[in-house]
Design an enzyme around this catalytic site. Structure first.
Site, PDB file in Angstrom:
ATOM      1  N   TYR A  75       5.639 -61.370 -23.548  1.00  0.00           N
ATOM      2  CA  TYR A  75       6.736 -61.039 -22.633  1.00  0.00           C
ATOM      3  C   TYR A  75       7.921 -61.996 -22.797  1.00  0.00           C
ATOM      4  CZ  TYR A  75       3.340 -57.968 -20.451  1.00  0.00           C
ATOM      5  OH  TYR A  75       2.411 -56.968 -20.231  1.00  0.00           O
ATOM      6  N   SER A  76       8.020 -62.617 -23.952  1.00  0.00           N
ATOM      7  CA  SER A  76       9.026 -63.657 -24.170  1.00  0.00           C
ATOM      8  C   SER A  76      10.448 -63.099 -24.184  1.00  0.00           C
ATOM      9  CB  SER A  76       8.743 -64.353 -25.506  1.00  0.00           C
ATOM     10  OG  SER A  76       9.826 -65.163 -25.886  1.00  0.00           O
ATOM     11  N   ASN A  77      11.290 -63.641 -23.312  1.00  0.00           N
ATOM     12  CA  ASN A  77      12.714 -63.298 -23.347  1.00  0.00           C
ATOM     13  C   ASN A  77      13.377 -63.862 -24.598  1.00  0.00           C
ATOM     14  OD1 ASN A  77      12.768 -61.889 -20.895  1.00  0.00           O
ATOM     15  ND2 ASN A  77      12.980 -63.778 -19.726  1.00  0.00           N
ATOM     16  N   HIS A  78      12.854 -64.961 -25.112  1.00  0.00           N
ATOM     17  CA  HIS A  78      13.407 -65.545 -26.335  1.00  0.00           C
ATOM     18  C   HIS A  78      13.164 -64.621 -27.533  1.00  0.00           C
ATOM     19  CE1 HIS A  78      14.313 -68.349 -29.526  1.00  0.00           C
ATOM     20  NE2 HIS A  78      13.077 -68.241 -29.974  1.00  0.00           N
ATOM     21  N   ILE A  79      12.004 -63.999 -27.591  1.00  0.00           N
ATOM     22  CA  ILE A  79      11.735 -63.023 -28.658  1.00  0.00           C
ATOM     23  C   ILE A  79      12.737 -61.882 -28.580  1.00  0.00           C
ATOM     24  CG2 ILE A  79      10.096 -61.239 -29.387  1.00  0.00           C
ATOM     25  CD1 ILE A  79       9.242 -63.901 -30.447  1.00  0.00           C
TER      26      ILE A  79
END
Length: 297
Positions: A75-79
């Site tokens: 769920y990474s926003n950075h990804i």
């Protein structure tokens, strides 16, 4: 490193606006509270994601790289942000995702967004993922996947710190403290380094544990040669750990939206604002103090 290639421009508001909030939990104690609306910098690269990626993109371009590789959870926003940046600015992207069991499951919204932006998703087991910073592991990935420009989990490296250090120069209100949610510590490291004398940065940890103090200090040492003494990490408001919540946090974020018409997430910004409000209620800030809270997403 220096940045001979200019960082690309975002598609939103920069400098991001400052919005003063009339909130009786602060005003009753003689405090002023502003929200730094970094969430409005760019619709796909909001807040600290833009600030942390901008010089990484410039460095990758200057070094002749055509592929970005980075790391994150499901769920990474950075990804998401790295995938969006790559699609927009002409880089191929690879996301190394924690949890090989996820490879056999339907993609969630975050990973589907990344895949739709052209990111190649590589799922690895959690033992391998823990080696993500090891040079030998990165070399093995390069042999398997081809050459790439590596950006660490959460985007936190010296290029990101320098990008975040530019934020305080955009603030033109009388404040003594600036607050931000902390995952990997890069934003706090940069904010503190960019503060004028006499100001303090508060980082609100969204994960359990007391590792961030060491991580932020190390990021500052890697970037500037020494750690600054004008920041601290608050570890008492993680509400159970990353992506965990409590009834109190849920009630707080719902009330905040009702009061101010601004939605906040419970993973990062909600915890920071909840902690800041609790500290205000405990008398942690002297009357007359101005506080800037950074809405990073």
């Amino acid at each position: 490193m220096d940045h001979p290639v200019a960082a690309p421009a975002p598609r939103g508001l920069l400098p991001s606006p400052l919005q003063e909030l009339q909130d009786d939990r602060f005003t009753a104690r003689g405090l002023r509270l502003w929200l730094k609306r970094d969430d409005l910098i760019d619709p796909e690269l909001p807040g600290n994601k833009w600030r942390k990626l901008k010089y990484n993109l410039a460095d990758a371009r200057a070094a002749g790289h055509r592929t970005l590789l980075t790391f994150g959870g499901a769920y990474s926003n950075h990804i998401r942000a790295t995938a969006a940046a790559g699609a927009r600015y002409g880089f191929a992207t690879i996301g190394v995702i924690r949890g090989d069991e996820l490879a056999d499951r339907p993609l969630n919204d975050s990973l589907r967004f990344a895949a739709d932006r052209g990111m190649r998703l590589v799922f690895v087991d959690r033992t391998a993922y823990r080696r993500r910073a090891e040079p030998e592991y990165l070399a093995g990935l390069a042999e398997e996947l081809g050459e790439f420009f590596a950006i660490p989990e959460g985007g936190s490296n010296p290029a990101a710190v320098r990008g975040c250090a530019e934020l305080p120069a955009e603030i033109d209100v009388p404040y003594a403290a600036i607050a931000v949610a902390c995952g990997t510590g890069g934003t706090l490291a940069g904010l503190a380094a960019g503060l004028p004398e006499g100001r303090e940065a508060l980082g609100f940890a969204v994960l359990k544990g007391d590792f961030l103090t060491a991580d932020v200090a190390e990021l500052q040492r890697r970037t500037y040669g020494a750690a600054t003494g004008n920041w601290r990490v608050e570890t008492g408001f993680h509400c159970g750990g990353y992506a965990r919540s409590t009834p109190e946090l849920h009630e707080f974020t719902a009330d905040f939206e009702a009061r101010h018409g601004i939605a906040v997430d419970e993973v990062y910004v909600g915890k920071m604002l909840y902690g800041l409000t609790e500290l205000a209620g405990q008398g942690a800030f002297a009357p007359g103090t101005g506080i800037v809270a950074v809405k990073t997403g």
